[in-house]
Design an enzyme around this catalytic site. Structure first.
Site, PDB file in Angstrom:
ATOM      1  N   LYS A  10       0.762  -1.238  -0.019  1.00  0.00           N
ATOM      2  CA  LYS A  10       0.014  -0.185   0.072  1.00  0.00           C
ATOM      3  C   LYS A  10       0.755   1.180  -0.037  1.00  0.00           C
ATOM      4  O   LYS A  10       2.057   1.162   0.279  1.00  0.00           O
ATOM      5  CB  LYS A  10      -0.948   0.152   1.302  1.00  0.00           C
ATOM      6  CG  LYS A  10      -1.708  -1.184   1.051  1.00  0.00           C
ATOM      7  CD  LYS A  10      -2.696  -1.019   2.490  1.00  0.00           C
ATOM      8  CE  LYS A  10      -3.854  -2.197   2.374  1.00  0.00           C
ATOM      9  NZ  LYS A  10      -4.963  -2.027   3.318  1.00  0.00           N
ATOM     10  N   TYR A  50     -12.264  -2.065  -3.365  1.00  0.00           N
ATOM     11  CA  TYR A  50     -13.048  -2.080  -2.086  1.00  0.00           C
ATOM     12  C   TYR A  50     -14.645  -2.020  -2.169  1.00  0.00           C
ATOM     13  O   TYR A  50     -15.216  -1.770  -0.973  1.00  0.00           O
ATOM     14  CB  TYR A  50     -12.454  -1.153  -1.053  1.00  0.00           C
ATOM     15  CG  TYR A  50     -11.055  -1.621  -0.799  1.00  0.00           C
ATOM     16  CD1 TYR A  50     -10.728  -2.742  -0.077  1.00  0.00           C
ATOM     17  CD2 TYR A  50      -9.989  -0.624  -0.925  1.00  0.00           C
ATOM     18  CE1 TYR A  50      -9.314  -2.881   0.321  1.00  0.00           C
ATOM     19  CE2 TYR A  50      -8.634  -0.969  -0.604  1.00  0.00           C
ATOM     20  CZ  TYR A  50      -8.330  -1.987  -0.009  1.00  0.00           C
ATOM     21  OH  TYR A  50      -7.174  -2.400   0.585  1.00  0.00           O
ATOM     22  N   ASN A 113      -2.093   0.036   6.977  1.00  0.00           N
ATOM     23  CA  ASN A 113      -1.329  -1.244   7.356  1.00  0.00           C
ATOM     24  C   ASN A 113      -0.533  -2.100   6.554  1.00  0.00           C
ATOM     25  O   ASN A 113      -0.384  -3.175   6.449  1.00  0.00           O
ATOM     26  CB  ASN A 113      -2.708  -2.232   7.920  1.00  0.00           C
ATOM     27  CG  ASN A 113      -3.754  -2.570   6.653  1.00  0.00           C
ATOM     28  OD1 ASN A 113      -3.785  -2.056   5.829  1.00  0.00           O
ATOM     29  ND2 ASN A 113      -4.700  -3.353   7.174  1.00  0.00           N
ATOM     30  N   HIS A 116      -2.098  -5.526   1.654  1.00  0.00           N
ATOM     31  CA  HIS A 116      -3.651  -6.072   1.627  1.00  0.00           C
ATOM     32  C   HIS A 116      -3.358  -7.680   0.818  1.00  0.00           C
ATOM     33  O   HIS A 116      -2.401  -7.650   0.315  1.00  0.00           O
ATOM     34  CB  HIS A 116      -4.380  -5.336   0.502  1.00  0.00           C
ATOM     35  CG  HIS A 116      -5.740  -6.082   0.015  1.00  0.00           C
ATOM     36  ND1 HIS A 116      -6.743  -6.128   0.740  1.00  0.00           N
ATOM     37  CD2 HIS A 116      -5.770  -6.894  -1.119  1.00  0.00           C
ATOM     38  CE1 HIS A 116      -7.537  -7.039   0.165  1.00  0.00           C
ATOM     39  NE2 HIS A 116      -7.176  -7.386  -0.873  1.00  0.00           N
TER      40      HIS A 116
END
Ligand code: CMP
Length: 139
Positions: A10, A50, A113, A116
């Site tokens: 990301k 998403y 985070n 993915h």
């Protein structure tokens, strides 16, 4: 059973200069990159990726984040690739991710985070097809 999963390094991880470390971790556990590219998602591309989360309160902010800069998208292939990659990534919230996982090492919070990974064979099929035509995937 050999299978494929879609991984994303990301924008937060790209900005931290840890692309190489993350790809090394994939290779070390037998997740072989069979397709890979860097791209900067538009907001609508992130929203399409998403779409399953569109009712969630964090959807707008997640799509802003994912379109905030370049990301690296990869297809990883190997035995139990989907589960293996999810174990390697660690929990969605880096604060809860086990030591030795990518999110423990490089994640900042539940949104930023670092990586993915597809969560099921059906999702993997959709996500791989979202970014890669068959001619860009190599065995
Ligand atoms: P990912 O595995 O890409 O799947 C959906 C993403 O939404 C997730 O990683 C996080 O980046 C983000 N996300 C999940 N839960 C939350 C949350 N509670 N708040 C903000 N972002 C979240």
């Amino acid at each position: 059973m050999s299978e494929r999963t879609l991984a994303i390094i990301k924008p937060d991880a790209v900005k931290k200069h840890v692309i190489g470390d993350i790809i090394h971790r994939y290779e070390q556990v037998g997740l072989k990159p069979v397709a890979m590219k860097m791209l900067s998602m538009s907001k609508s591309v992130a929203e399409g990726f998403y779409a399953v989360h569109k009712a969630r309160p964090f959807f707008g902010s997640l799509c802003d984040f994912m379109s905030s800069g370049p990301a690296v998208v990869l297809v990883l292939q190997g035995d139990n690739a989907i589960k293996k990659n999810r174990e390697l990534m660690g929990a969605t919230d880096p604060a809860k991710a086990d030591a030795g996982t990518i999110r423990n090492a490089h994640g900042t919070n539940i949104e930023f985070n670092a990586v993915h990974g597809s969560d099921s064979p059906e999702t993997a099929q959709f996500e791989i097809g979202y970014f890669f035509p068959g001619m860009e995937i190599f065995n």
